[in-house]
Design an enzyme around this catalytic site. Structure first.
Site, PDB file in Angstrom:
ATOM      1  N   ALA A 430      38.044  41.729  45.667  1.00 35.92           N
ATOM      2  CA  ALA A 430      37.952  43.170  45.952  1.00 35.92           C
ATOM      3  C   ALA A 430      37.478  43.850  44.670  1.00 35.92           C
ATOM      4  CB  ALA A 430      39.323  43.683  46.363  1.00 35.92           C
ATOM      5  N   GLY A 477      40.037  38.688  47.136  1.00 34.25           N
ATOM      6  CA  GLY A 477      39.572  39.131  48.454  1.00 34.25           C
ATOM      7  C   GLY A 477      38.387  38.322  48.957  1.00 34.25           C
ATOM      8  N   GLU A 480      39.882  35.261  50.380  1.00 34.69           N
ATOM      9  CA  GLU A 480      40.564  35.658  51.621  1.00 34.69           C
ATOM     10  C   GLU A 480      39.555  35.810  52.753  1.00 34.69           C
ATOM     11  OE1 GLU A 480      42.432  38.887  49.529  1.00 34.69           O
ATOM     12  OE2 GLU A 480      44.433  38.116  49.959  1.00 34.69           O
ATOM     13  N   GLU A 500      44.868  37.431  41.406  1.00 38.50           N
ATOM     14  CA  GLU A 500      45.547  38.727  41.506  1.00 38.50           C
ATOM     15  C   GLU A 500      46.742  38.896  40.568  1.00 38.50           C
ATOM     16  OE1 GLU A 500      44.250  37.128  44.052  1.00 38.50           O
ATOM     17  OE2 GLU A 500      43.563  38.485  45.624  1.00 38.50           O
TER      18      GLU A 500
END
Ligand code: DAK
Length: 629
Positions: A430, A477, A480, A500
């Protein structure tokens, strides 16, 4: 078209750098200079560049040796006969280049593709020296070619689609970010870059400002570390002068070298950068140069030389500008950009392109896409295309991805999807910068997260299977998102992980859930709790990816897989996908009931009748994908 051996003609400043990048891509590289002395000098340049890389800790001795082992020098053009691709990088002399290509054409096998690194001549003109113009294109590298990632890949009207595709994929495999350019004077980037510095010197001719004022104003307006005068001192006055002369000859008077540039060239001196900056004159300088760059960039797009996204990428990656011309126009407002061009239009009638006027009339900013959707037969390719930020998932990217998935969902002709990333990354997570800005507002960060979660659900619930072709970093992300796909194929150079916890956050787009379901609690815990990255082979070993292939095989492997899926009965495929996914939320008995319902529906499809009858008739089936009545 397979590439194993690449020839590079010329081992000067550009040629040696090009040869090194080619070798870094793992290709057998044969570099040719006409004399042993020139060859030794060129090879020494490569050797010392590689050695500096080790000294600076940018590469390892083992990697240096690996790259060096790929390079062989020759003085004999005949040694290039069996090359799959030959790149010409000799001096900018039209006749010399044509002579090289005519000779290569006689020597090389019929399938060898040729590329020129010219910056001033039309590729088609050089291709005309051969009997295979359909196998000739341009590969325009930017200085220094080992470091600068931009590569203009140029096609003429004659370049065959397969040859162009080969040049594009070669560019990617050798670590470059290719932009697609149509053969035209100055290609995409030099067209506005030369206009930029030449106009900066015209401002001096006109007495609008002195050199330090112009350099400072331009640095501020374009977000640069070096203004045009300082840059020309570093890169060479003759280069700047000749490039402007060349575009004057091919495009017209707008590019005629500014008076002071001509005088400096004739005197053989450099710019005197001393003097006081006059703050009162900076705005006039910025306005003029912004107007010139934006006008020329819009013309490049209008002529179809390159897309607006690729023009901007040329500026940000090739020239290291903070923003490209189209993003600059969006920031300042298109009406203001158009208004700034008024004086230039007066001096050079016809300067303002219709495309810009139309865009202004539409009241909309330029659309600069970060996600590309291309549909090729039954296969949709979704490419994350924000390489300057390693394809990080910001809200703009997520919205575009959602939109692309909706288009695929609505298109019954699409039977499978390949999702991949442009450049060094699949998706590096992200967007940390956007999240940091949003995080102070809980509602905003929640909205962002829900958007991301929704996109991942869209991938899972898409009737068409999605294959993640993991070409590089798949982090946070990005991993993911890959885990939400049905199948993952990774390039051997890919790196995966959940960094993260090192950022003070935890996976927020389902990483703890999907990784655990796929690879088990122990593996997921090690990945998530350490934040460590793992290589592709390790990812395959623990079950996070289906298989690992060499980088050149990645897209072909994904495509073969997609084609096989696309050849099967679409409703059976879609319902099988849904049943497999249901295992993530249903206990076995409910899952079996779910499967029974779906398989009963599939039994009622015309494709079941066709598939079984084709087997009995001993012929291939023809599926329509018609839903059960
Ligand atoms: N976000 C934003 N920009 C990124 C980025 C990212 N994730 N990754 C790379 N970039 C940008 C870099 O900032 C740089 O741009 P400039 O600074 O030059 O403008 C450009 O991409 C190139 O990156 P580097 O210069 O760093 O490239 P290197 O090859 O040196 O290094 C790298 C490559 C992948 C090792 C490094 O870029 C890196 O460590 N990137 C960050 C990887 C990362 O930590 N990913 C996980 C992101 S966190 C939630 C919702 C969502 C999430 C969590 C919670 N809710 C609110 C609950 C999701 C979290 C994440 O995904």
């Amino acid at each position: 078209m397979d590439i194993k051996t690449v020839g590079v003609v010329g081992c000067g400043l550009m040629g040696s750098g090009i040869a090194q990048t080619v070798a870094e891509g793992g290709f057998t590289t044969i570099v040719r200079e006409p004399t042993q002395e020139l060859l030794d000098k060129g090879l020494e340049r490569i050797r010392s560049f590689l050695a500096k890389g080790v000294d600076k800790g940018k590469t390892t001795p083992a990697r240096r040796d690996e790259v060096w082992a790929c390079i062989r020098g020759t003085t004999d053009m005949a040694d290039l006969a069996d090359c799959d691709l030959v790149i010409e990088a000799i001096v900018e002399n039209r006749d010399a280049k044509k002579a090289v290509f005519a000779e290569l054409d006689r020597i090389c096998k019929p399938s060898t593709v040729f590329a020129t690194n010219t910056s001033s001549f039309r590729v088609a003109e050089i291709a005309a020296a051969t009997k295979r113009p359909h196998l000739v294109g341009g590969l325009h590298y930017f200085y220094p070619p080992v470091i600068n990632k931009l590569l203009e890949v140029i096609r003429t009207n004659d370049t065959a689609p397969e040859a162009f595709e080969m040049l594009l994929s070669f560019g990617r495999l050798s670590g470059k970010l290719p932009i697609l350019v149509r053969d035209s004077p100055g290609f995409a980037v030099n067209r506005f870059f030369i206009a930029w510095y030449n106009e900066a010197i015209r401002l001096l001719d006109e007495g609008v400002a002195n050199i330090p004022t112009i350099d400072v104003a331009v640095c501020e307006a374009f977000g640069l570390g070096m203004g045009p005068y300082k840059l020309i001192n570093v890169s060479g006055v003759p280069l700047a002068y000749h490039a402007a002369v060349s575009l004057t000859e091919s495009i017209g008077d707008f590019y005629r070298p500014a008076r002071h540039l001509r005088q400096l060239y004739e005197s053989g001196q450099l710019w005197d950068l001393s003097g006081e900056v006059d703050p009162a004159r900076k705005q006039a300088v910025a306005d003029r140069l912004l107007a010139v760059v934006c006008g020329v960039a819009a013309r490049v797009a209008e002529e179809g030389v390159a897309t607006v996204e690729d023009v901007d990428r040329g500026a940000t990656i090739g020239l290291r500008w903070a923003k490209g011309p189209f993003a600059i126009m969006n920031d300042m407002g298109l009406e203001r950009a158009l208004a700034l061009m008024g004086p230039i239009e007066d001096a050079h009638p016809g300067f303002i392109p219709d495309l810009l006027r139309q865009q202004v009339a539409s009241g909309q900013p330029w659309t600069l896409r970060h996600v590309r959707l291309a549909i090729d037969g039954a296969i949709a390719h979704i490419t994350m295309s924000r390489p300057e930020a390693l394809n990080a998932l910001g809200s703009k990217v997520l919205h575009e991805l959602k939109d692309a998935l909706a288009q695929v969902r609505a298109n019954r002709a699409v039977r499978a999807v390949i999702l991949s990333g442009e450049g060094d990354a699949f998706i590096a997570g992200a967007d940390i910068k956007e999240m940091q800005a949003l995080a102070a507002r809980p509602a905003a960060i929640r909205e962002f997260t829900e958007l991301g979660l929704g996109v991942l659900r869209d991938i899972e619930t898409l009737p068409q299977p999605v294959i993640a072709a993991i070409n590089g970093f798949a982090l946070g992300g990005g991993l993911e998102l890959a885990l939400a796909c049905d199948i993952r194929i990774a390039s051997s150079t890919a790196r995966l992980g959940f960094p993260e916890v090192g950022l003070g956050i935890m996976p927020g787009l389902g990483g703890t859930q999907r990784a655990t379901r796929l690879a088990g609690r122990g593996v997921a815990s090690e990945l998530v709790l350490t934040g460590d990255l793992i290589g592709a082979e390790e990812a395959a070993r623990v079950g996070l990816v289906n298989r690992v292939v060499a980088p050149p095989q990645l897209m072909a492997t994904a495509r073969r897989l997609a084609d096989r899926i696309a050849s099967r009965a679409p409703v059976a495929v879609a319902k099988s996908k849904a049943a497999i996914l249901a295992t993530q939320r249903l206990p076995l008995d409910e899952g079996l009931a779910f499967e029974l319902d779906r398989s009963s529906e599939v039994m009622a499809t015309p494709d079941r009748v066709e598939g079984m009858q084709a087997f009995i008739d001993k012929r291939p089936p023809v599926f329509t994908g018609t839903e059960p009545q």
